[in-house]
Design a protein around this motif. Structure first.
Motif, PDB file in Angstrom:
ATOM      1  N   SER A   1       0.853  -1.180   0.000  1.00 32.01           N
ATOM      2  CA  SER A   1       0.000   0.000   0.000  1.00 32.01           C
ATOM      3  C   SER A   1       0.894   1.236   0.000  1.00 32.01           C
ATOM      4  N   ARG A   2       0.353   2.336  -0.493  1.00 30.04           N
ATOM      5  CA  ARG A   2       1.171   3.542  -0.681  1.00 30.04           C
ATOM      6  C   ARG A   2       0.380   4.783  -0.303  1.00 30.04           C
ATOM      7  N   LEU A   3       1.057   5.701   0.372  1.00 27.35           N
ATOM      8  CA  LEU A   3       0.482   6.994   0.733  1.00 27.35           C
ATOM      9  C   LEU A   3       1.092   8.074  -0.139  1.00 27.35           C
TER      10      LEU A   3
ATOM     11  N   THR B   1      15.163   3.566   3.000  1.00 26.64           N
ATOM     12  CA  THR B   1      15.258   3.577   1.546  1.00 26.64           C
ATOM     13  C   THR B   1      16.548   2.896   1.163  1.00 26.64           C
ATOM     14  N   ILE B   2      16.520   2.125   0.085  1.00 28.95           N
ATOM     15  CA  ILE B   2      17.745   1.467  -0.365  1.00 28.95           C
ATOM     16  C   ILE B   2      17.994   1.754  -1.847  1.00 28.95           C
ATOM     17  N   ASP B   3      17.394   2.809  -2.320  1.00 30.20           N
ATOM     18  CA  ASP B   3      17.650   3.215  -3.702  1.00 30.20           C
ATOM     19  C   ASP B   3      17.554   4.736  -3.765  1.00 30.20           C
ATOM     20  N   ASN B   4      17.579   5.270  -4.945  1.00 26.35           N
ATOM     21  CA  ASN B   4      17.533   6.722  -5.100  1.00 26.35           C
ATOM     22  C   ASN B   4      16.170   7.201  -5.585  1.00 26.35           C
ATOM     23  N   GLU B   5      15.135   6.406  -5.360  1.00 30.83           N
ATOM     24  CA  GLU B   5      13.801   6.832  -5.748  1.00 30.83           C
ATOM     25  C   GLU B   5      13.281   7.873  -4.772  1.00 30.83           C
ATOM     26  N   THR B   6      12.161   8.481  -5.083  1.00 31.21           N
ATOM     27  CA  THR B   6      11.618   9.530  -4.230  1.00 31.21           C
ATOM     28  C   THR B   6      10.673   8.997  -3.168  1.00 31.21           C
ATOM     29  N   ASP B   7      10.366   7.710  -3.195  1.00 32.80           N
ATOM     30  CA  ASP B   7       9.546   7.101  -2.149  1.00 32.80           C
ATOM     31  C   ASP B   7      10.420   6.578  -1.005  1.00 32.80           C
ATOM     32  N   LEU B   8       9.838   6.501   0.192  1.00 35.75           N
ATOM     33  CA  LEU B   8      10.444   5.809   1.324  1.00 35.75           C
ATOM     34  C   LEU B   8       9.574   4.603   1.664  1.00 35.75           C
ATOM     35  N   GLU B   9      10.148   3.659   2.401  1.00 37.70           N
ATOM     36  CA  GLU B   9       9.427   2.460   2.800  1.00 37.70           C
ATOM     37  C   GLU B   9       9.353   2.376   4.322  1.00 37.70           C
ATOM     38  N   VAL B  10       8.258   1.856   4.815  1.00 41.52           N
ATOM     39  CA  VAL B  10       8.133   1.604   6.242  1.00 41.52           C
ATOM     40  C   VAL B  10       8.941   0.349   6.569  1.00 41.52           C
TER      41      VAL B  10
ATOM     42  N   TYR C   1       7.755  14.101   8.638  1.00 33.98           N
ATOM     43  CA  TYR C   1       9.140  14.139   8.174  1.00 33.98           C
ATOM     44  C   TYR C   1       9.197  14.027   6.649  1.00 33.98           C
ATOM     45  N   ALA C   2       8.455  13.064   6.110  1.00 34.00           N
ATOM     46  CA  ALA C   2       8.471  12.846   4.661  1.00 34.00           C
ATOM     47  C   ALA C   2       7.990  14.085   3.912  1.00 34.00           C
ATOM     48  N   GLN C   3       6.948  14.742   4.426  1.00 29.68           N
ATOM     49  CA  GLN C   3       6.459  15.965   3.779  1.00 29.68           C
ATOM     50  C   GLN C   3       7.522  17.054   3.814  1.00 29.68           C
ATOM     51  N   ALA C   4       8.176  17.209   4.953  1.00 34.34           N
ATOM     52  CA  ALA C   4       9.194  18.249   5.087  1.00 34.34           C
ATOM     53  C   ALA C   4      10.378  18.011   4.161  1.00 34.34           C
ATOM     54  N   MET C   5      10.668  16.746   3.864  1.00 27.82           N
ATOM     55  CA  MET C   5      11.805  16.404   3.006  1.00 27.82           C
ATOM     56  C   MET C   5      11.430  16.312   1.538  1.00 27.82           C
ATOM     57  N   GLY C   6      10.163  16.557   1.212  1.00 33.14           N
ATOM     58  CA  GLY C   6       9.735  16.501  -0.181  1.00 33.14           C
ATOM     59  C   GLY C   6       9.623  15.104  -0.742  1.00 33.14           C
ATOM     60  N   VAL C   7       9.440  14.119   0.143  1.00 37.57           N
ATOM     61  CA  VAL C   7       9.277  12.732  -0.303  1.00 37.57           C
ATOM     62  C   VAL C   7       7.952  12.591  -1.043  1.00 37.57           C
ATOM     63  N   THR C   8       7.942  11.853  -2.126  1.00 42.02           N
ATOM     64  CA  THR C   8       6.737  11.694  -2.934  1.00 42.02           C
ATOM     65  C   THR C   8       5.723  10.765  -2.287  1.00 42.02           C
ATOM     66  N   GLY C   9       6.189   9.619  -1.789  1.00 39.20           N
ATOM     67  CA  GLY C   9       5.262   8.645  -1.228  1.00 39.20           C
ATOM     68  C   GLY C   9       5.909   7.772  -0.177  1.00 39.20           C
ATOM     69  N   ILE C  10       5.088   7.127   0.623  1.00 36.11           N
ATOM     70  CA  ILE C  10       5.541   6.138   1.597  1.00 36.11           C
ATOM     71  C   ILE C  10       4.865   4.821   1.259  1.00 36.11           C
ATOM     72  N   ARG C  11       5.666   3.766   1.156  1.00 37.83           N
ATOM     73  CA  ARG C  11       5.145   2.445   0.831  1.00 37.83           C
ATOM     74  C   ARG C  11       5.256   1.528   2.041  1.00 37.83           C
ATOM     75  N   THR C  12       4.350   0.598   2.147  1.00 31.55           N
ATOM     76  CA  THR C  12       4.420  -0.382   3.220  1.00 31.55           C
ATOM     77  C   THR C  12       3.724  -1.660   2.784  1.00 31.55           C
ATOM     78  N   ASP C  13       4.008  -2.744   3.493  1.00 35.02           N
ATOM     79  CA  ASP C  13       3.333  -4.013   3.259  1.00 35.02           C
ATOM     80  C   ASP C  13       2.296  -4.230   4.347  1.00 35.02           C
ATOM     81  N   ASN C  14       1.187  -4.836   3.993  1.00 35.85           N
ATOM     82  CA  ASN C  14       0.144  -5.177   4.961  1.00 35.85           C
ATOM     83  C   ASN C  14      -0.202  -6.645   4.826  1.00 35.85           C
ATOM     84  N   ASP C  15      -0.239  -7.334   5.968  1.00 36.93           N
ATOM     85  CA  ASP C  15      -0.559  -8.760   6.003  1.00 36.93           C
ATOM     86  C   ASP C  15      -2.056  -8.939   6.226  1.00 36.93           C
ATOM     87  N   SER C  16      -2.645  -9.908   5.542  1.00 32.87           N
ATOM     88  CA  SER C  16      -4.092 -10.124   5.644  1.00 32.87           C
ATOM     89  C   SER C  16      -4.518 -10.511   7.050  1.00 32.87           C
TER      90      SER C  16
END
Length: 322
Positions: free
Chosen positions: A140-142, A240-249, A274-289
């Protein structure tokens, strides 16, 4: 057709990234991400990977490994991925036979695999080989820029009013040389509550601490802990482990005796701010059923459900009957 052992070279990491990104174009992983994932894997645990070539092209790969967080050495995870342009030519079957033979020395009792819900051929491939569905996990992504904090006004203050302090990991580590040991003790208490297809246990401190080192993607300034009486009672981390504009939980958890106080929501609000202040585009995370409480929090915050992964299990004949 050639099946050969994987080599930790830029060429082979690029080949993996190309195959995976063709299969998962909406959430690709680059060569650097794969290399860092390998660096984070506990070297004392098994990890084997093979590259499959067709007409001289690295068109697929397969692997098995013992998960770092698994408490039972008889569980392994496996995958077999073939580039869509090369599917239907027997490479997947050849990779499966190769990797299945390679893990025999481990005598696993449970083999886990994941396929995307929209991979009908991949799902059928796994079912034909004895896998059955265990659970589902979805990305899921914010959208950070459009997040409105107004509906959550006062959420953080309601937590801090309970004599609970929320600070970034960067600030806590700078102020207290023993903070990382406190965080490790917290995760020892909470990691067993993480939804998983296998029994979970925290690795040794020397392996665990790598997860929080900036060189491996941890974002200390954007990760937050809730502190009460000098102890960690909740965390929500970003990485984050790449240079994309998203961060991961990375990990969000609250100690059992502090749940129901709004701490997880407050921590997540801090990471979003924090993400808004740094100009991050999105936050991604995994959700378990099986983790509906966390999914409900993420839904309240505006996370949008994405692709669903089906977690499958195969019980090996070597499993003891009790």
């Amino acid at each position: 057709m050639t099946i050969r052992p994987f080599q930790p070279t830029e060429t082979d990491y690029h080949a993996m990234a190309t195959v995976y990104s063709a299969l998962v174009p909406d959430a690709p992983l680059n060569a650097t991400e794969w290399r860092i994932r390998d660096e984070l894997h506990n070297p004392q645990l098994a990890l084997y990977r093979a590259i499959g070539e067709l007409d001289g092209v690295a068109a697929g790969y397969a692997e098995y490994y013992q998960p770092t967080w698994c408490a039972d050495s008889h569980h392994i995870e496996t995958l077999v991925y073939v580039h869509p342009a090369y599917q239907g030519r027997g490479l997947g079957a050849a990779l499966w036979q190769h990797v299945q033979q390679a893990w025999q020395a481990l005598q696993p009792h449970h083999v886990l695999a994941k396929v995307r819900e929209d991979w009908q051929a991949g799902f059928a491939f796994a079912v034909r080989r004895g896998f059955q569905e265990d659970r589902r996990v979805w990305l899921s992504r914010l959208e950070v820029a459009s997040f409105d904090p107004a509906p959550f006004s006062g959420a953080i203050e309601r937590v801090t009013a309970q004599q609970i302090e929320i600070r970034s990991l960067a600030a806590l580590a700078a102020a207290d040389a023993g903070f990382w040991r406190k965080l490790y003790a917290f995760e020892q208490q909470t990691v067993c509550d993480v939804p998983s297809a296998f029994p979970v246990a925290i690795p040794a401190y020397e392996q665990w601490i790598k997860l929080y080192w900036p060189d491996h993607g941890a974002v200390w300034e954007g990760s937050f802990a809730a502190m009460a009486d000098g102890q960690v009672v909740g965390i929500s981390t970003l990485e984050t482990i790449d240079n994309e504009t998203d961060l991961e939980v990375g990990f969000t958890a609250v100690r059992r005796d502090y749940r129901g106080r709004g701490i997880a929501l407050a921590l997540k609000l801090c990471t979003i701010a924090y993400a808004q202040a740094m100009g991050v585009t999105g936050i991604r995370t995994d959700n378990d059923s099986t983790n509906q409480p966390m999914w409900q929090i993420n839904q309240r915050l505006g996370f949008q459900r994405g692709p669903v992964w089906i977690v499958l299990r195969r019980r090996e004949q070597t499993e003891e009957v009790t």
